[in-house]
Motif scaffolding. Structure first.
Motif, short mmCIF file in Angstrom:
data_model
loop_
_atom_site.label_atom_id
_atom_site.label_comp_id
_atom_site.label_asym_id
_atom_site.label_seq_id
_atom_site.Cartn_x
_atom_site.Cartn_y
_atom_site.Cartn_z
N VAL A 208 6.32 8.06 -10.67
CA VAL A 208 5.38 7.06 -10.62
C VAL A 208 5.54 6.38 -9.22
CG1 VAL A 208 5.13 4.43 -11.66
CG2 VAL A 208 5.47 6.55 -13.28
N GLU A 209 6.65 6.22 -8.84
CA GLU A 209 6.94 5.57 -7.54
C GLU A 209 6.26 6.38 -6.50
OE1 GLU A 209 10.76 3.77 -5.21
OE2 GLU A 209 11.05 5.96 -5.90
N ALA A 210 6.24 7.85 -6.55
CA ALA A 210 5.54 8.70 -5.65
C ALA A 210 3.97 8.39 -5.52
CB ALA A 210 5.97 10.18 -5.75
N ILE A 211 3.41 8.56 -6.88
CA ILE A 211 2.20 8.30 -7.24
C ILE A 211 1.54 6.73 -6.39
CG2 ILE A 211 0.29 7.63 -8.90
CD1 ILE A 211 2.09 9.77 -10.65
N GLU A 212 2.50 5.97 -6.52
CA GLU A 212 2.21 4.47 -5.81
C GLU A 212 2.15 4.70 -4.50
OE1 GLU A 212 5.16 2.29 -7.65
OE2 GLU A 212 3.82 1.75 -9.40
N TRP A 213 3.09 5.49 -4.03
CA TRP A 213 2.88 5.80 -2.44
C TRP A 213 1.81 6.44 -1.97
CZ3 TRP A 213 8.73 7.91 -2.63
CH2 TRP A 213 9.73 7.20 -2.52
N PHE A 214 1.27 7.33 -2.76
CA PHE A 214 0.03 7.85 -2.50
C PHE A 214 -1.31 7.10 -2.32
CE2 PHE A 214 2.19 12.10 -3.25
CZ PHE A 214 2.16 12.71 -2.18
N ASP A 215 -1.05 6.08 -3.21
CA ASP A 215 -2.09 5.02 -3.25
C ASP A 215 -3.55 5.45 -3.16
OD1 ASP A 215 -2.65 2.23 -2.98
OD2 ASP A 215 -2.78 2.28 -0.70
N TYR A 217 -4.52 8.49 -2.75
CA TYR A 217 -4.87 9.70 -1.80
C TYR A 217 -5.88 10.62 -2.73
CZ TYR A 217 -3.72 13.93 0.68
OH TYR A 217 -3.88 15.27 1.21
N GLU A 218 -7.18 11.15 -2.19
CA GLU A 218 -7.88 11.89 -2.87
C GLU A 218 -7.61 13.49 -3.15
OE1 GLU A 218 -10.59 13.57 1.12
OE2 GLU A 218 -11.28 12.10 -0.30
N GLY A 219 -6.34 13.76 -2.31
CA GLY A 219 -5.76 15.15 -2.69
C GLY A 219 -4.77 14.96 -3.74
N LEU A 220 -4.64 14.18 -4.50
CA LEU A 220 -3.40 13.97 -5.56
C LEU A 220 -4.15 14.41 -6.62
CD1 LEU A 220 -0.70 13.08 -6.22
CD2 LEU A 220 -1.41 10.80 -6.63
N ASN A 221 -3.44 15.10 -7.38
CA ASN A 221 -3.62 15.28 -9.11
C ASN A 221 -2.31 15.14 -9.66
OD1 ASN A 221 -6.32 16.84 -8.61
ND2 ASN A 221 -5.23 18.39 -7.67
N LEU A 241 -2.68 5.99 -15.54
CA LEU A 241 -2.90 6.56 -14.02
C LEU A 241 -4.16 5.98 -13.33
CD1 LEU A 241 -1.97 10.22 -15.08
CD2 LEU A 241 -0.48 8.50 -13.73
N HIS A 242 -5.01 5.87 -14.26
CA HIS A 242 -6.09 4.91 -13.49
C HIS A 242 -5.79 3.90 -12.75
CE1 HIS A 242 -9.90 2.58 -13.36
NE2 HIS A 242 -10.45 3.37 -12.88
N LYS A 243 -4.83 2.89 -13.39
CA LYS A 243 -4.49 1.75 -12.72
C LYS A 243 -3.52 2.17 -11.40
CE LYS A 243 -4.15 -1.10 -16.72
NZ LYS A 243 -3.20 -1.77 -17.76
N LYS A 244 -3.02 3.16 -11.46
CA LYS A 244 -1.99 3.70 -10.41
C LYS A 244 -3.32 4.43 -9.38
CE LYS A 244 1.64 2.39 -12.19
NZ LYS A 244 2.48 1.35 -11.60
N LYS A 245 -4.43 4.48 -9.43
CA LYS A 245 -5.36 5.10 -8.58
C LYS A 245 -5.38 6.32 -8.39
CE LYS A 245 -4.95 1.01 -5.29
NZ LYS A 245 -4.73 0.56 -3.86
N VAL A 246 -4.93 7.15 -9.48
CA VAL A 246 -4.75 8.54 -9.48
C VAL A 246 -6.09 9.13 -9.93
CG1 VAL A 246 -4.08 10.56 -10.81
CG2 VAL A 246 -2.46 8.92 -10.18
N PRO A 247 -6.78 9.98 -8.96
CA PRO A 247 -8.24 10.47 -9.03
C PRO A 247 -8.29 11.45 -9.95
CG PRO A 247 -7.06 11.33 -6.96
CD PRO A 247 -6.15 10.41 -7.48
N CYS A 248 -7.49 12.20 -10.36
CA CYS A 248 -7.54 13.46 -11.09
C CYS A 248 -6.35 13.64 -11.76
CB CYS A 248 -7.84 14.80 -10.18
SG CYS A 248 -8.07 16.18 -11.28
N LEU A 249 -6.59 14.08 -13.19
CA LEU A 249 -5.37 14.31 -14.12
C LEU A 249 -5.74 15.53 -14.84
CD1 LEU A 249 -2.92 13.83 -16.05
CD2 LEU A 249 -4.58 12.30 -17.40
#
Length: 447
Positions: A208-215, A217-221, A241-249
């Motif tokens: 979760v910490e890493a996901i927040e660092w990616f902030d 990032y469109e290349g994150l899954n 994950l939507h709250k964490k700005k993850v574009p793809c799950l």
């Protein structure tokens, strides 16, 4: 049901819901959706049949090329067998994860040079994904390779995030590396049950910490493995994950390749129920806000219907992508069709430190995987969804007695394909795709 005995001019008639009926050619995935006539039989316009007659031969050729002529484009490189976690469903045998091999930096560079030599003269840059147990156990070697070869490869990395630092995230974003982070649940306790790690209890906090660092990032899954433990939490994971700005799950069903994973298989009806709720949750969030989250597996089903040859994930077509569009190179140099075959004997196409990729692609084990098509599977050959589903996964099925049998999650795949047709009929497919994808596609036929 996905099978249909009724046909009109060679097109199978499939009821999507009370309001809509689809006509489908299972061989080339031509389809047309028509509104039902007040609960009576659908009225099929002559224009539909005329269009089908015009495009059938062309679509047959396109599907054949997609299935049997697609070239190798991606290599999974496993620079180490070892792992700093102990996920119970891992397809890499436990002994290898604990005491396995590790490439030296010199060996890794040798492998990358051999890959470059194979792809010499190709128009597109090859894709190299650092994968395996936990590639960041050899982080320095991988990062040095990415920096040295950034203009020659498109790089990807799959990680449990236990060793990721904020400076690493900055580097990966700067180098435009595609990154997959493993996270099974929005609940720390449930996540850490299936993703335990030595000394930390699990990878939840670090992931979760890493996901927040990616902030964003469109290349994150984010990749979640669906088991009986986390299946009911899939909609909540989407919201989290939507709250964490993850574009793809990606919600990947647990593969039953190794014995320990079989006790974690989710009930198929529950899996279907909560997967579709997760899709609905993603749709709701993606329609209502400017920031979108997609379920990558479902997106690929949508693409498999509206633009079959544009699919990126090659598990849901037969023959699958293993030993055809991609292959895996293990830490010891073995070339196997896909990482799922790591724990199975008899599927090595040679060793890259002694032979080459060309020899692997021509090898008996690779040809065996490419020969596995839905037309040879009794339960699949009459299914109208056979070229949308592909009956995955051959490695899993081989481990369960033989690859020429229907998919473990057959009814699940039928249900989500049927739901995809429903969303297409409602005009909602655009919310299931990454922004701008439809602008990259052009119509081959349209009513």
């Amino acid at each position: 049901m996905s099978n249909s005995d009724e046909k009109i001019n060679g097109l199978a008639v499939h009821g999507i819901d009370e309001a809509n009926t689809a006509l489908i050619d299972a061989d080339n995935v031509f389809w047309a959706i028509h509104k039902n006539n007040a609960g009576l039989e659908p009225i099929i316009p002559r224009e539909t049949l005329a269009l089908y007659a015009r495009v059938q031969e062309k679509l047959d050729r396109e599907m054949s090329d997609f299935r049997f002529s697609a070239e190798l484009s991606a290599i999974y490189v496993d620079p180490t067998d070892r792992c700093n976690a102990n996920c119970p469903y891992c397809y890499v045998p436990r002994a290898a994860r604990k005491n396995g091999r590790e490439m030296t930096h010199r060996q890794l560079i040798y492998v990358l040079e051999k890959i470059l030599a194979y792809f010499k003269g190709k128009k597109r840059k090859p894709v190299v994904i650092f994968h395996a147990s936990e590639p960041l156990l050899v982080k320095e070697s991988i990062f040095a390779a990415i920096k040295a070869y950034k203009d020659k490869f498109n790089f990807g990395l799959q990680t449990n995030a236990l060793l990721l630092k904020e400076s690493d995230v900055d580097f990966l974003k700067e180098q435009r590396v595609g990154v997959g982070i493993s996270l099974d649940s929005s609940s720390p306790a449930l996540n850490n049950l299936t993703r335990p790690a030595c000394g930390t209890g699990g990878n939840f906090r670090q992931a979760v910490e890493a996901i927040e660092w990616f902030d964003g990032y469109e290349g994150l899954n984010v990749i979640a493995t669906v088991t009986r433990i986390n299946v009911s939490g899939l909609p909540g994971l989407v919201k989290f994950l939507h709250k964490k700005k993850v574009p793809c799950l990606l919600l990947n069903p647990v593969r039953l390749t190794q014995g320990p994973s079989r006790g974690l298989k989710p009930d198929e009806k529950l899996f279907t129920k909560y997967f579709l709720r997760a899709v609905d949750q993603a749709l709701q969030l993606s329609q209502g806000l400017s920031r979108r989250i997609i379920i990558g597996n479902f997106t690929n089903v949508i693409i498999g219907i509206i633009a079959p040859a544009a699919r990126r994930m090659m598990c849901d077509i037969s023959p699958c992508g293993g030993g055809r569009c991609f292959l895996t190179i293990t830490a010891s140099g073995k070339m196997i069709p896909c990482g799922e075959f790591i724990g199975l004997k008899g599927f090595s196409g040679g060793n890259i430190f002694r032979t080459g990729i060309k020899e692997a692609m021509r090898s008996g084990p690779f040809r065996k995987i490419r020969s596995r098509i839905v037309e040879k599977i009794e339960e699949c050959k009459s299914c109208i969804f056979r070229n949308i589903c592909g009956a995955p996964c051959p490695a899993e099925l081989e481990a369960l007695g033989g690859m020429h049998q229907k998919a473990v999650f057959c009814e699940f795949y039928k249900a989500i394909i049927k739901y995809a047709f429903k969303l297409i009929a409602e005009g909602k497919e655009k919310y299931c795709l990454r922004p701008g994808v439809l602008n990259e596609l052009s119509y081959r036929y349209q009513l």
